[in-house]
Design a protein around this motif. Structure first.
Motif, mmCIF file in Angstrom:
data_model
loop_
_atom_site.group_PDB
_atom_site.id
_atom_site.type_symbol
_atom_site.label_atom_id
_atom_site.label_comp_id
_atom_site.label_asym_id
_atom_site.label_seq_id
_atom_site.Cartn_x
_atom_site.Cartn_y
_atom_site.Cartn_z
ATOM 1 N N GLU A 65 41.590 106.528 10.047
ATOM 2 C CA GLU A 65 42.972 106.798 10.429
ATOM 3 C C GLU A 65 43.921 105.789 9.783
ATOM 4 N N THR A 66 43.497 104.535 9.700
ATOM 5 C CA THR A 66 44.335 103.486 9.116
ATOM 6 C C THR A 66 44.494 103.683 7.616
ATOM 7 N N THR B 7 44.053 106.431 5.829
ATOM 8 C CA THR B 7 44.753 107.680 5.524
ATOM 9 C C THR B 7 46.267 107.492 5.559
ATOM 10 N N LYS B 8 46.720 106.567 6.388
ATOM 11 C CA LYS B 8 48.153 106.278 6.490
ATOM 12 C C LYS B 8 48.625 105.269 5.443
ATOM 13 N N GLY B 9 47.685 104.784 4.610
ATOM 14 C CA GLY B 9 48.043 103.824 3.565
ATOM 15 C C GLY B 9 48.272 102.427 4.097
ATOM 16 N N LYS B 10 47.788 102.156 5.310
ATOM 17 C CA LYS B 10 48.006 100.858 5.934
ATOM 18 C C LYS B 10 46.804 99.935 5.720
ATOM 19 N N ASP C 83 42.499 108.859 0.263
ATOM 20 C CA ASP C 83 43.810 108.241 0.052
ATOM 21 C C ASP C 83 44.357 108.459 -1.357
ATOM 22 N N ASP D 83 51.511 110.958 -1.615
ATOM 23 C CA ASP D 83 52.205 110.353 -0.475
ATOM 24 C C ASP D 83 51.532 109.048 -0.046
ATOM 25 N N THR D 84 50.204 109.091 0.089
ATOM 26 C CA THR D 84 49.481 107.890 0.509
ATOM 27 C C THR D 84 49.548 106.816 -0.559
ATOM 28 N N GLN E 121 52.797 105.020 -0.431
ATOM 29 C CA GLN E 121 52.793 104.097 0.700
ATOM 30 C C GLN E 121 51.955 102.856 0.387
ATOM 31 N N ARG E 122 50.818 103.054 -0.295
ATOM 32 C CA ARG E 122 49.968 101.924 -0.675
ATOM 33 C C ARG E 122 50.696 100.994 -1.646
#
Length: 237
Positions: A103-104, A106-109, A181, A185-186, A189-190
């Motif tokens: 989950e982390t 996938t959000k690019g975090k 990822d 979009d991801t 963000q990365r």
């Protein structure tokens, strides 16, 4: 059916480890590298302590860190530890802990520092070698501080593969590795996360005189030739 839960799940429950606990982790880590030497000493065999040689490899997504790490490892006898691969391996284990990592990512975090450092610690301790290229770490100042508290071994070299954003985006979208990822979009963000969180780490090691900035534009061979002199002292050892 009960799902298998990784022992590392403890890291995401409750409060963060205290500094005292992190120091204890570090002492246990160093102890792991002295065990072989102690056994040999008891057997009357002289040996040098196994002090791991740590090198960090940094750069934005798609910059070619993994490719160059493979070349460095093969040429100079290092073990390549990719933080991304360690996290993806945990995801594939189908544990509750792996779900959190998925989950982390996938959000690019950035995954929690204690989690990442504990995975690294386990990988280093279980290796039969003592030379390491740690690819994609530390990604933030929090990563760096957690590493210093838990593992505490100063890196000998910090490589920074430098590349413009347009080229990195193009490489990610065309590498077709099936990673969750690797989408626009991801990746964007990365790139933002890299700029905000990793560049301060790069500045930190630059100020300490450990940073080696590598131009990551060119062919794989051209880029490797820029890296080779940094590790030349390990050739044939």
């Amino acid at each position: 059916m009960l799902r298998r839960v990784s022992p590392l799940l403890k890291l995401i429950s409750g409060a963060k480890p205290s500094v005292l606990n992190q120091v204890a982790y570090g002492l246990n880590f160093l102890e792991a590298f002295s065990t072989d030497s102690l056994k040999q000493a008891e057997a009357g065999v002289e040996s040098k302590p196994r002090t791991p040689i740590i090198n960090f490899v940094l750069g934005g997504p798609g910059v070619g860190k993994g490719t160059q790490c493979t070349r460095i490892a093969e040429t100079f006898g290092f073990t390549h530890l990719s933080v991304g691969d360690l996290l993806r391996k945990e995801i594939s284990s189908n544990t509750e802990y792996g779900t959190m990592i998925l989950e982390t990512i996938t959000k690019g975090k950035i995954v929690a520092s204690e989690v990442t450092v504990k995975l690294l610690k386990t990988a280093i301790e279980s290796s039969e070698t003592d030379r390491f290229l740690i690819d994609g770490f530390p990604r933030s100042e929090e990563n760096r501080v957690a590493y210093e508290q838990i593992i505490g071994i100063e890196p000998e070299v910090v490589l920074f593969f430098d590349c413009n954003e347009e080229e990195m985006l193009k490489r990610v979208l065309h590498r077709n590795q099936g990673r969750v990822d690797d989408n626009i979009d991801t990746t964007m963000q990365r790139l933002r996360v890299f700029e905000a969180y990793t560049l301060p780490v790069i500045r930190y090691y630059s100020q300490k005189g450990k940073l080696h900035k590598i131009n990551a534009i060119g062919t794989e061979d051209e880029i490797f030739e820029r890296v080779r002199p940094i590790f030349a002292r390990y050739q044939g050892t």
